[in-house]
Design a protein around this motif. Structure first.
Motif, mmCIF file in Angstrom:
data_model
loop_
_atom_site.group_PDB
_atom_site.id
_atom_site.type_symbol
_atom_site.label_atom_id
_atom_site.label_comp_id
_atom_site.label_asym_id
_atom_site.label_seq_id
_atom_site.Cartn_x
_atom_site.Cartn_y
_atom_site.Cartn_z
ATOM 1 N N SER A 173 25.168 27.526 61.859
ATOM 2 C CA SER A 173 26.519 26.755 61.776
ATOM 3 C C SER A 173 26.636 27.025 63.476
ATOM 4 O O SER A 173 26.621 26.260 64.305
ATOM 5 C CB SER A 173 27.412 27.113 60.874
ATOM 6 O OG SER A 173 28.722 26.886 61.711
ATOM 7 N N ARG A 174 26.718 28.433 63.408
ATOM 8 C CA ARG A 174 26.931 28.800 64.791
ATOM 9 C C ARG A 174 25.774 28.168 65.941
ATOM 10 O O ARG A 174 25.971 28.212 67.045
ATOM 11 C CB ARG A 174 26.456 30.400 64.690
ATOM 12 C CG ARG A 174 28.077 31.352 64.820
ATOM 13 C CD ARG A 174 27.577 32.762 64.562
ATOM 14 N NE ARG A 174 26.528 33.540 64.162
ATOM 15 C CZ ARG A 174 26.176 33.283 62.731
ATOM 16 N NH1 ARG A 174 27.352 33.457 62.469
ATOM 17 N NH2 ARG A 174 25.636 34.357 61.864
ATOM 18 N N ALA A 175 24.603 28.029 65.764
ATOM 19 C CA ALA A 175 23.687 27.749 66.631
ATOM 20 C C ALA A 175 24.228 26.000 67.120
ATOM 21 O O ALA A 175 23.812 25.654 67.959
ATOM 22 C CB ALA A 175 22.148 27.556 65.831
ATOM 23 N N LEU A 207 24.843 24.683 71.249
ATOM 24 C CA LEU A 207 24.443 23.191 70.875
ATOM 25 C C LEU A 207 25.041 22.794 71.274
ATOM 26 O O LEU A 207 25.343 22.067 72.733
ATOM 27 C CB LEU A 207 23.838 22.675 70.131
ATOM 28 C CG LEU A 207 22.548 21.937 70.331
ATOM 29 C CD1 LEU A 207 21.893 22.122 71.629
ATOM 30 C CD2 LEU A 207 21.996 21.697 69.297
ATOM 31 N N ASP A 208 26.434 22.274 70.177
ATOM 32 C CA ASP A 208 27.367 21.484 70.345
ATOM 33 C C ASP A 208 28.006 21.897 72.126
ATOM 34 O O ASP A 208 29.087 20.096 73.355
ATOM 35 C CB ASP A 208 28.273 21.284 69.407
ATOM 36 C CG ASP A 208 29.766 19.620 69.969
ATOM 37 O OD1 ASP A 208 29.299 19.163 70.036
ATOM 38 O OD2 ASP A 208 30.967 20.526 69.516
ATOM 39 N N SER A 256 28.363 19.484 75.227
ATOM 40 C CA SER A 256 30.351 18.711 75.555
ATOM 41 C C SER A 256 30.249 19.059 77.853
ATOM 42 O O SER A 256 30.737 18.904 77.763
ATOM 43 C CB SER A 256 30.900 19.073 75.046
ATOM 44 O OG SER A 256 30.538 19.050 74.098
ATOM 45 N N ALA A 257 29.157 20.496 77.517
ATOM 46 C CA ALA A 257 29.874 21.006 79.577
ATOM 47 C C ALA A 257 29.255 20.290 80.098
ATOM 48 O O ALA A 257 28.708 19.366 80.116
ATOM 49 C CB ALA A 257 29.368 23.194 79.241
#
Length: 76
Positions: free
Chosen positions: A64-66, A70-71, A75-76
């Motif tokens: 979940s953290r990974a 990544l998200d 998004s950046a």
């Protein structure tokens, strides 16, 4: 495992691993093994269910953290 997957009564979909656990029956089987081990006095094996559950939770949290990282990078 491939031979079991080829058996029409079982099928491949029941052998595919989930995050932390493999197959639909594995959690039930581990609980049964742990309960039987406790009945027989094999207490270290009896703790197997809680150890596996903790490990699976850690793996799910790591994934979940990974995914969140990544998200945020995408998004950046």
């Amino acid at each position: 495992a491939d031979v079991l997957g080829d058996d029409a009564r079982i099928g491949r979909r029941f052998l595919d691993a989930l995050i932390g656990f493999g197959g639909g029956c594995l959690p039930k089987d581990i609980r049964a093994l742990a309960a039987r081990a406790e009945e027989l006095g094999a207490h270290s094996i009896g703790h197997l269910e809680s150890m596996v559950a903790e490990l699976c939770e850690d793996i799910a949290n790591d994934i979940s953290r990974a995914a969140d990282q990544l998200d945020s990078q995408v998004s950046a």
